[in-house]
Design a protein around this motif. Structure first.
Motif, PDB file in Angstrom:
ATOM      1  N   ALA A 179      69.914  11.813  45.294  1.00  0.00           N
ATOM      2  CA  ALA A 179      69.181  10.680  44.730  1.00  0.00           C
ATOM      3  C   ALA A 179      67.768  11.101  44.340  1.00  0.00           C
ATOM      4  CB  ALA A 179      69.146   9.531  45.738  1.00  0.00           C
ATOM      5  N   ASN A 180      67.093  11.933  45.180  1.00  0.00           N
ATOM      6  CA  ASN A 180      65.749  12.408  44.844  1.00  0.00           C
ATOM      7  C   ASN A 180      65.761  13.262  43.588  1.00  0.00           C
ATOM      8  OD1 ASN A 180      63.397  11.906  46.943  1.00  0.00           O
ATOM      9  ND2 ASN A 180      65.281  12.058  48.139  1.00  0.00           N
ATOM     10  N   ILE A 181      66.788  14.142  43.464  1.00  0.00           N
ATOM     11  CA  ILE A 181      66.845  15.013  42.283  1.00  0.00           C
ATOM     12  C   ILE A 181      67.088  14.180  41.029  1.00  0.00           C
ATOM     13  CG2 ILE A 181      68.001  16.984  41.255  1.00  0.00           C
ATOM     14  CD1 ILE A 181      68.792  17.841  44.096  1.00  0.00           C
ATOM     15  N   VAL A 182      68.084  13.273  41.084  1.00  0.00           N
ATOM     16  CA  VAL A 182      68.382  12.427  39.921  1.00  0.00           C
ATOM     17  C   VAL A 182      67.169  11.585  39.562  1.00  0.00           C
ATOM     18  CG1 VAL A 182      69.824  10.523  39.104  1.00  0.00           C
ATOM     19  CG2 VAL A 182      70.849  12.398  40.403  1.00  0.00           C
ATOM     20  N   ASN A 183      66.433  11.085  40.573  1.00  0.00           N
ATOM     21  CA  ASN A 183      65.232  10.286  40.335  1.00  0.00           C
ATOM     22  C   ASN A 183      64.214  11.075  39.517  1.00  0.00           C
ATOM     23  OD1 ASN A 183      63.465   7.807  41.315  1.00  0.00           O
ATOM     24  ND2 ASN A 183      62.233   9.634  41.572  1.00  0.00           N
ATOM     25  N   SER A 184      63.983  12.358  39.899  1.00  0.00           N
ATOM     26  CA  SER A 184      63.012  13.174  39.173  1.00  0.00           C
ATOM     27  C   SER A 184      63.483  13.455  37.753  1.00  0.00           C
ATOM     28  CB  SER A 184      62.781  14.493  39.926  1.00  0.00           C
ATOM     29  OG  SER A 184      62.247  14.235  41.200  1.00  0.00           O
ATOM     30  N   LEU A 185      64.802  13.738  37.577  1.00  0.00           N
ATOM     31  CA  LEU A 185      65.310  14.039  36.239  1.00  0.00           C
ATOM     32  C   LEU A 185      65.260  12.812  35.339  1.00  0.00           C
ATOM     33  CD1 LEU A 185      68.401  16.255  37.198  1.00  0.00           C
ATOM     34  CD2 LEU A 185      66.173  17.014  36.374  1.00  0.00           C
ATOM     35  N   ILE A 186      65.609  11.644  35.901  1.00  0.00           N
ATOM     36  CA  ILE A 186      65.600  10.418  35.098  1.00  0.00           C
ATOM     37  C   ILE A 186      64.175  10.071  34.675  1.00  0.00           C
ATOM     38  CG2 ILE A 186      65.967   7.912  35.220  1.00  0.00           C
ATOM     39  CD1 ILE A 186      68.529   9.390  34.765  1.00  0.00           C
ATOM     40  N   GLN A 187      63.229  10.132  35.625  1.00  0.00           N
ATOM     41  CA  GLN A 187      61.838   9.738  35.328  1.00  0.00           C
ATOM     42  C   GLN A 187      61.036  10.848  34.670  1.00  0.00           C
ATOM     43  OE1 GLN A 187      60.136   8.368  39.046  1.00  0.00           O
ATOM     44  NE2 GLN A 187      60.911   6.295  38.726  1.00  0.00           N
ATOM     45  N   GLY A 188      61.589  12.062  34.601  1.00  0.00           N
ATOM     46  CA  GLY A 188      60.844  13.181  34.025  1.00  0.00           C
ATOM     47  C   GLY A 188      59.674  13.596  34.890  1.00  0.00           C
TER      48      GLY A 188
ATOM     49  N   GLU B  59      66.368  31.430  38.202  1.00  0.00           N
ATOM     50  CA  GLU B  59      67.674  31.080  38.727  1.00  0.00           C
ATOM     51  C   GLU B  59      68.094  29.677  38.301  1.00  0.00           C
ATOM     52  OE1 GLU B  59      67.347  31.589  42.890  1.00  0.00           O
ATOM     53  OE2 GLU B  59      66.958  33.734  42.781  1.00  0.00           O
ATOM     54  N   ALA B  60      67.448  29.160  37.266  1.00  0.00           N
ATOM     55  CA  ALA B  60      67.756  27.827  36.727  1.00  0.00           C
ATOM     56  C   ALA B  60      67.540  26.735  37.778  1.00  0.00           C
ATOM     57  CB  ALA B  60      69.179  27.776  36.179  1.00  0.00           C
ATOM     58  N   GLU B  61      66.568  26.969  38.704  1.00  0.00           N
ATOM     59  CA  GLU B  61      66.293  25.988  39.739  1.00  0.00           C
ATOM     60  C   GLU B  61      64.977  25.271  39.442  1.00  0.00           C
ATOM     61  OE1 GLU B  61      68.360  27.520  43.846  1.00  0.00           O
ATOM     62  OE2 GLU B  61      66.316  28.162  43.418  1.00  0.00           O
ATOM     63  N   VAL B  62      64.870  24.031  39.941  1.00  0.00           N
ATOM     64  CA  VAL B  62      63.645  23.253  39.839  1.00  0.00           C
ATOM     65  C   VAL B  62      63.211  22.875  41.248  1.00  0.00           C
ATOM     66  CG1 VAL B  62      64.112  22.337  37.545  1.00  0.00           C
ATOM     67  CG2 VAL B  62      64.951  21.120  39.554  1.00  0.00           C
ATOM     68  N   THR B  63      61.896  22.730  41.446  1.00  0.00           N
ATOM     69  CA  THR B  63      61.378  22.284  42.741  1.00  0.00           C
ATOM     70  C   THR B  63      61.543  20.772  42.829  1.00  0.00           C
ATOM     71  OG1 THR B  63      59.768  24.064  42.760  1.00  0.00           O
ATOM     72  CG2 THR B  63      59.385  22.253  44.277  1.00  0.00           C
ATOM     73  N   ILE B  64      62.203  20.329  43.884  1.00  0.00           N
ATOM     74  CA  ILE B  64      62.536  18.909  44.014  1.00  0.00           C
ATOM     75  C   ILE B  64      61.273  18.111  44.317  1.00  0.00           C
ATOM     76  CG2 ILE B  64      63.961  17.229  45.228  1.00  0.00           C
ATOM     77  CD1 ILE B  64      65.824  19.535  45.987  1.00  0.00           C
ATOM     78  N   ASN B  65      61.031  17.084  43.548  1.00  0.00           N
ATOM     79  CA  ASN B  65      59.882  16.206  43.774  1.00  0.00           C
ATOM     80  C   ASN B  65      60.350  15.021  44.626  1.00  0.00           C
ATOM     81  OD1 ASN B  65      57.460  14.925  43.720  1.00  0.00           O
ATOM     82  ND2 ASN B  65      57.376  14.621  41.514  1.00  0.00           N
ATOM     83  N   TYR B  66      60.379  15.230  45.940  1.00  0.00           N
ATOM     84  CA  TYR B  66      60.866  14.182  46.840  1.00  0.00           C
ATOM     85  C   TYR B  66      59.943  12.976  46.785  1.00  0.00           C
ATOM     86  CZ  TYR B  66      64.137  17.496  48.952  1.00  0.00           C
ATOM     87  OH  TYR B  66      65.154  18.375  49.173  1.00  0.00           O
ATOM     88  N   VAL B  67      60.551  11.806  46.725  1.00  0.00           N
ATOM     89  CA  VAL B  67      59.755  10.577  46.696  1.00  0.00           C
ATOM     90  C   VAL B  67      59.712   9.901  48.059  1.00  0.00           C
ATOM     91  CG1 VAL B  67      60.189  10.182  44.259  1.00  0.00           C
ATOM     92  CG2 VAL B  67      61.732   9.202  45.949  1.00  0.00           C
TER      93      VAL B  67
ATOM     94  N   GLU C 208      54.685   8.807  50.409  1.00  0.00           N
ATOM     95  CA  GLU C 208      55.868   8.351  49.695  1.00  0.00           C
ATOM     96  C   GLU C 208      55.506   7.714  48.349  1.00  0.00           C
ATOM     97  OE1 GLU C 208      57.813   5.682  52.344  1.00  0.00           O
ATOM     98  OE2 GLU C 208      58.758   7.278  53.520  1.00  0.00           O
ATOM     99  N   ARG C 209      56.493   7.711  47.440  1.00  0.00           N
ATOM    100  CA  ARG C 209      56.341   7.082  46.133  1.00  0.00           C
ATOM    101  C   ARG C 209      57.484   6.083  45.918  1.00  0.00           C
ATOM    102  NH1 ARG C 209      54.667  11.697  41.662  1.00  0.00           N
ATOM    103  NH2 ARG C 209      52.506  12.000  42.354  1.00  0.00           N
ATOM    104  N   GLU C 210      57.273   5.217  44.942  1.00  0.00           N
ATOM    105  CA  GLU C 210      58.312   4.241  44.635  1.00  0.00           C
ATOM    106  C   GLU C 210      59.467   4.930  43.903  1.00  0.00           C
ATOM    107  OE1 GLU C 210      58.772   1.109  45.411  1.00  0.00           O
ATOM    108  OE2 GLU C 210      56.955   1.171  46.647  1.00  0.00           O
ATOM    109  N   PRO C 211      60.714   4.785  44.371  1.00  0.00           N
ATOM    110  CA  PRO C 211      61.861   5.403  43.676  1.00  0.00           C
ATOM    111  C   PRO C 211      62.207   4.635  42.404  1.00  0.00           C
ATOM    112  CG  PRO C 211      62.622   4.087  45.521  1.00  0.00           C
ATOM    113  CD  PRO C 211      61.123   4.048  45.569  1.00  0.00           C
ATOM    114  N   SER C 212      63.051   5.266  41.587  1.00  0.00           N
ATOM    115  CA  SER C 212      63.484   4.624  40.341  1.00  0.00           C
ATOM    116  C   SER C 212      64.348   3.404  40.663  1.00  0.00           C
ATOM    117  CB  SER C 212      64.272   5.613  39.486  1.00  0.00           C
ATOM    118  OG  SER C 212      64.829   4.956  38.369  1.00  0.00           O
ATOM    119  N   PRO C 213      64.089   2.270  40.047  1.00  0.00           N
ATOM    120  CA  PRO C 213      64.902   1.066  40.330  1.00  0.00           C
ATOM    121  C   PRO C 213      66.327   1.169  39.768  1.00  0.00           C
ATOM    122  CG  PRO C 213      63.351   0.621  38.566  1.00  0.00           C
ATOM    123  CD  PRO C 213      63.015   2.002  39.074  1.00  0.00           C
ATOM    124  N   SER C 214      66.590   2.230  38.985  1.00  0.00           N
ATOM    125  CA  SER C 214      67.929   2.345  38.385  1.00  0.00           C
ATOM    126  C   SER C 214      68.878   3.143  39.254  1.00  0.00           C
ATOM    127  CB  SER C 214      67.815   2.998  37.002  1.00  0.00           C
ATOM    128  OG  SER C 214      67.293   4.310  37.131  1.00  0.00           O
TER     129      SER C 214
END
Length: 973
Positions: A334-343, A267-275, A69-75
């Motif tokens: 939440a995992n997808i938004v976390n990856s997009l926000i943190q890049g 297909e405009a898809e990204v691999t989800i980086n689950y935290v 596991e990784r630390e999620p975005s605090p936002s």
């Protein structure tokens, strides 16, 4: 020769083997590259057809597990509810009224973005506008201004008409994207018009699980009706970044949003980086939030993105992910938004780069595995597999998702193929080597048959030359041997038209082609001897022989040249390297065989000489054995000797008659199978090492006749380090035993007869001083001497009586009494012992704590008298005799110590035997009967004690005996 044809057949085999060696086994130079490319093409096709997708998915899941596991975005905050459907008194927020209140509170608490991941909101664009809940929710959304709503693409047709302005304003232009077949072209399901107009963002929440029902990818855009719509989580990021609606663009496999760019697939898809898994993100449970104050809620959501959803399957589906078997859709979002926000989206390299790296790995595997054997190739393959796996896991830690199924499969298949091919090639080479080995063995066998067919040295050399000349197909040949001076070669044998004329010629080493070969120790081929300056023309001219080409090889032995073989004028061509190899092998064998012939002659001479010496030795040995046999037969004692295996090697007539052995030759038979007397069997069976290598005992052969033999057996070392043998000597001592019995009878008789007179004499000596009270001092002294001597005689007679009982096997009778005066006991013994002389000093040491004990006073006194007399007799120069008495734990101990001549260590074992006395010529003969210590030992043992001696030669001896410390008679005890 009869053996010539088979020999020639055998020699052809090495030639064939040599030809086979020149034809190398088909090299695998191109095979590894071809195998690597072929395997790569096959695996790439499987990858393109999606046959490896399941394996790739499993490897991706494994990497998530290894990374952890990784630390999620605090936002980001997740607001979830597990309450059942329906408000139930306002408990559930998923009605429009409940959502209106929720958005109002979150907006008041300062939430940055409110994302309503509630698929139930997409219930129709044309829903009634006067719905109270919808109106309230639209008002709350407008008041906050940053609320994102969901839309869905459904496979089944809907009754909703395609929306226009309120929805299209969120689209990202025109275009089409590939979707799963059951979702093309798709139909939009959107929230009501009032909500769409109040929303700050509108995006699709569709995710498409893989074939194993696990969600690994998420679309950033979807298409419907020829238009592109952003995904729900892309809209959350857009609203968070305050970009205008519809500003996201899809170009060249990437999505651009303001300053952000996201790499996608076709297909405009990204691999989800689950935290993380379930409840990994900060959560605000809805029932808990309803009890919080506004201030408390503000602490948790102010300035943050709040994802509102449900944990209940009735409202949102549970999804399987690589990190959790059941994860609510809101947490996937939440995992997808976390990856997009943190890049930190998982970067996937392009397909062409994947294939290029896989091809290079295939070629690398081929280059590393092909040169090695099966085991080495297998190890290299395993190392490469581990390296690829480790590299994939390492890159994954840095958010690089490199597909691993294709490279791992390529490395494994290429390695396995080449290892199998290498193993097959090794088997072929092994088989070829076996053929070559068999050929060489047959060649050697043919040479051996040739040598064994004739012991004539000259004939052997002729056959060797004939053999090599025939195999190489030459016109003539010759063999030159090195002279003893090491500087000249002599023509030993020559074949050909003029061969007989060469026997008288010599050649100096270094001159001529043969001399040059002998000097350089290397084979040589000369195709035209007339152009070679080394050619010895004088010999060729002398015999008038036309020589065109020549092959010379040295005969080597221990790195020294012993001769040279020449082969002249090959028919039908030139000499080849194979001819050199064959000639070298035969020359080497010829050198060995000549040396072996020489050694054989020397060995034969030595064997003949040794045989003569052996015959002479056998004659002397036979004479010696006859003399020993005569000596043994002439002995009065029986002798039996055995070897290390206990087999009889010597046996004289006396032993045969003594033990009544069968009248046949018993030499060589086991001794234990020949003798049947139990004591004799025990004698030969017992180990002698604990007894110092020898043992002596007496054996009763016949109880009725009383026949007794004294047996002495000892070890005899065998030559060669073998187990030692044994020799036993048997002396018939029956007459000695009879004399001993008569002696003991006489002693017993005399002792009994003397006992009464001595008792009377002692009584008179005790009575006279009382009857003559007025006697003078001299008379009183004489009376005292007579009394003590009669007492001593009484003890001496008692010793002989005890001796007779001991020899008769009877137990000694003890008269138990309490001895409460040990000092008086010792003093009385001193008075009755012989006085030593004016130079002797007597000392007594009696321990104070000795106390009374029970024993036979007369017997103990007798032992002390004997020991004191011995101490004075064996101290001819005087000195101090010390008597001690003390107690130890459970015993009473007496010691008699002198300063006399001592006892040699070799004589110590004889001290306590009957009629055994120790003499030393240095001090002369000491008088005595030789039974005192023997009787002392038996008297002490009758008390249950033990007697021992410590002595140093020339310094004196200490006799010590101990008896149990009894407080009553043995019967009472």
């Amino acid at each position: 020769m009869a053996d010539e044809e088979p020999i020639r057949s055998a020699t052809r085999l090495p030639i064939l083997a040599a030809v086979a060696d020149e034809e190398p086994i088909r090299s695998a130079t191109r095979l590894p590259i071809l195998a690597a490319v072929s395997v790569f093409v096959i695996v790439a096709l499987l990858q393109g057809l999606g046959r490896l997708q399941g394996t790739e998915n499993a490897l991706l899941t494994l990497r998530f597990e290894l990374r952890g596991e990784r630390e999620p975005s605090p936002s980001i905050v997740v607001l979830a509810s597990k309450t059942p459907e329906g408000e139930q008194g306002g408990a559930a927020p998923w009605t429009t009224s409940g959502l209106a209140r929720l958005v109002g509170r979150l907006g008041s608490a300062g939430a940055s973005v409110i994302a309503l991941d509630v698929p139930a909101l997409a219930r129709g664009y044309e829903a009634p506008a006067d719905d109270e809940g919808t109106v309230k929710l639209a008002a709350a959304m407008k008041a906050h201004g940053r609320v994102v709503l969901p839309l869905l693409i459904k496979a089944e047709p809907t009754s909703y008409r395609t929306p226009s302005d309120a929805v299209i304003r969120f689209s990202c232009g025109r275009g089409k994207l590939l979707r799963p077949k059951n979702l093309r072209p798709g139909h939009l399901a959107v929230p009501p018009k009032a909500l769409c107009e109040a929303a700050a963002g509108l995006g699709a929440t569709n995710v498409y699980p893989d074939a194993d029902a696990v969600v690994r990818e998420a679309p950033l855009m979807v298409s419907s009706g020829g238009r592109l719509y952003p995904s729900f989580w892309l809209e959350v990021v857009r609203v968070h970044d305050r970009n205008r609606p519809g500003s996201a663009r899809l170009t060249d496999d990437r999505v651009a949003l303001g300053q952000r760019t996201f790499e996608t697939d076709d297909e405009a898809e990204v691999t989800i980086n689950y935290v993380g898994g379930y409840e990994h993100f900060p959560r605000v449970p809805y029932p808990t939030m309803r009890r919080w104050t506004d201030e408390h809620l503000r602490e948790h959501v102010q300035g943050k993105i709040v994802l509102v959803g449900s944990d209940l399957a009735g409202f949102t589906s549970y999804l399987r992910t690589p990190t959790a078997p059941m994860l609510p859709g809101v947490e996937v979002a939440a995992n997808i938004v976390n990856s997009l926000i943190q890049g930190s989206m998982l970067a996937v390299p392009p397909a062409w780069l994947q294939h290029l790296v896989t091809l290079l790995l295939a070629l690398l595997t081929a280059c590393l595995v092909a040169p090695r054997g099966p085991v080495g190739g297998l190890l290299v393959t395993l190392v490469l597999l581990v390296g690829v796996a480790a590299l994939g896991v390492g890159l994954f830690v840095f958010d690089m998702c490199v597909p691993m199924a294709e490279p791992l499969l390529v490395v494994a298949l290429v390695g396995a193929f080449l290892v199998a091919d290498t193993a097959a090639l090794a088997d072929r080479r092994r088989a070829r080597a076996d053929v070559q080995l068999q050929s060489r063995l047959q060649t050697i066998a043919g040479v051996v048959r040739l040598v064994s067919s004739s012991l004539d040295r000259e004939k052997l050399l002729v056959e060797i030359l004939r053999w090599i000349q025939g195999e190489i197909e030459a016109e003539a040949s010759s063999l030159l041997l090195m002279e003893e001076d090491g500087r000249h070669l002599r023509f030993e044998v020559a074949l050909g038209d003029k061969g007989a004329m060469l026997e008288d010629f010599h050649l100096e080493v270094g001159k001529g082609i043969a001399g040059a070969v002998a000097l350089e120790k290397e084979p040589m081929i000369v195709d035209d001897v007339h152009r070679d300056e080394r050619w010895a023309r004088d010999i060729a001219d002398a015999i008038d022989y036309q020589t065109q080409s020549i092959l010379c090889v040295p005969m080597m032995l221990h790195d020294e040249v012993t001769g040279v073989i020449e082969v002249i004028n090959k028919r039908g061509g030139r000499f080849t390297e194979r001819d050199v190899q064959l000639a070298t092998v035969i020359a080497q064998q010829a050198a060995f065989f000549l040396e072996n012939a020489r050694l054989y002659r020397e060995l034969s001479d030595r064997v003949d000489f040794a045989n003569e010496e052996l015959r002479d030795t056998n004659r002397r040995l036979a004479a010696e054995m006859a003399r020993i046999s005569a000596l043994l037969d002439g002995m009065g004692d029986g002798v039996i000797a055995t070897d290390g295996r206990d087999h009889i090697v010597l046996l004289n007539d006396v032993a045969e008659q003594m033990f009544e052995l069968p009248e046949r030759d018993l030499v060589g038979e086991p001794v234990l199978a020949v003798v049947d007397q139990p004591d004799l069997v025990e004698l030969f069976a017992m180990p002698l090492s604990p007894h110092g290598g020898s043992y002596e005992t007496e054996i009763v052969l016949d109880e009725e006749s009383g026949r007794v033999v004294r047996a002495h057996i000892s070890l005899v070392d065998e030559p060669g380090g073998e187990a030692p043998g044994k020799v036993a000597v048997f002396a018939d001592i029956t007459h000695l035993k009879e004399l001993d019995r008569m002696k003991m009878d006489l002693i017993s008789f005399v002792s009994h007869e003397l006992k009464n007179p001595i008792g009377t004499l002692q009584g008179v000596c005790d009575l006279l001083p009382r009857r003559l009270p007025g006697a003078d001092e001299e008379t009183a002294r004489l009376f005292d001497i007579a009394r003590r001597q009669s007492a001593r005689m009484r003890y001496l007679v008692q010793d002989f009586l005890d001796l007779s009982r001991i020899e008769a096997g009877q137990s000694l009778e003890l008269e138990w009494s309490e001895i409460d005066d040990p000092a008086q006991l010792i003093q009385s013994a001193l008075e009755m012992a012989k006085p030593g002389g004016p130079e002797h000093t007597f000392e007594t040491e009696v321990a104070d704590d000795l106390g009374p004990f029970w024993a036979d006073r007369n017997k103990i006194e007798s032992v002390l008298i004997n020991l004191v007399e011995n101490a004075t007799k064996y101290s001819p120069e005087g000195g101090t005799v010390t008597l001690r008495a003390f107690a130890t734990e459970g015993d009473v101990v007496f010691e008699v110590q002198d300063q006399g001549i001592g006892i040699r260590e070799a004589d110590l074992p004889k001290l306590f035997r009957s009629f055994q006395r120790v003499h030393d010529s240095t001090f002369g003969r000491v008088s005595g009967t030789g039974v005192g210590l023997y009787i002392c030992r038996n008297l002490v043992e009758a008390h249950g004690g033990n007697i021992e001696v410590e002595s140093t030669w020339g310094e004196g001896s200490t006799f010590r005996f101990n008896i149990p410390r009894r407080t009553s008679t043995p019967e009472e005890t």
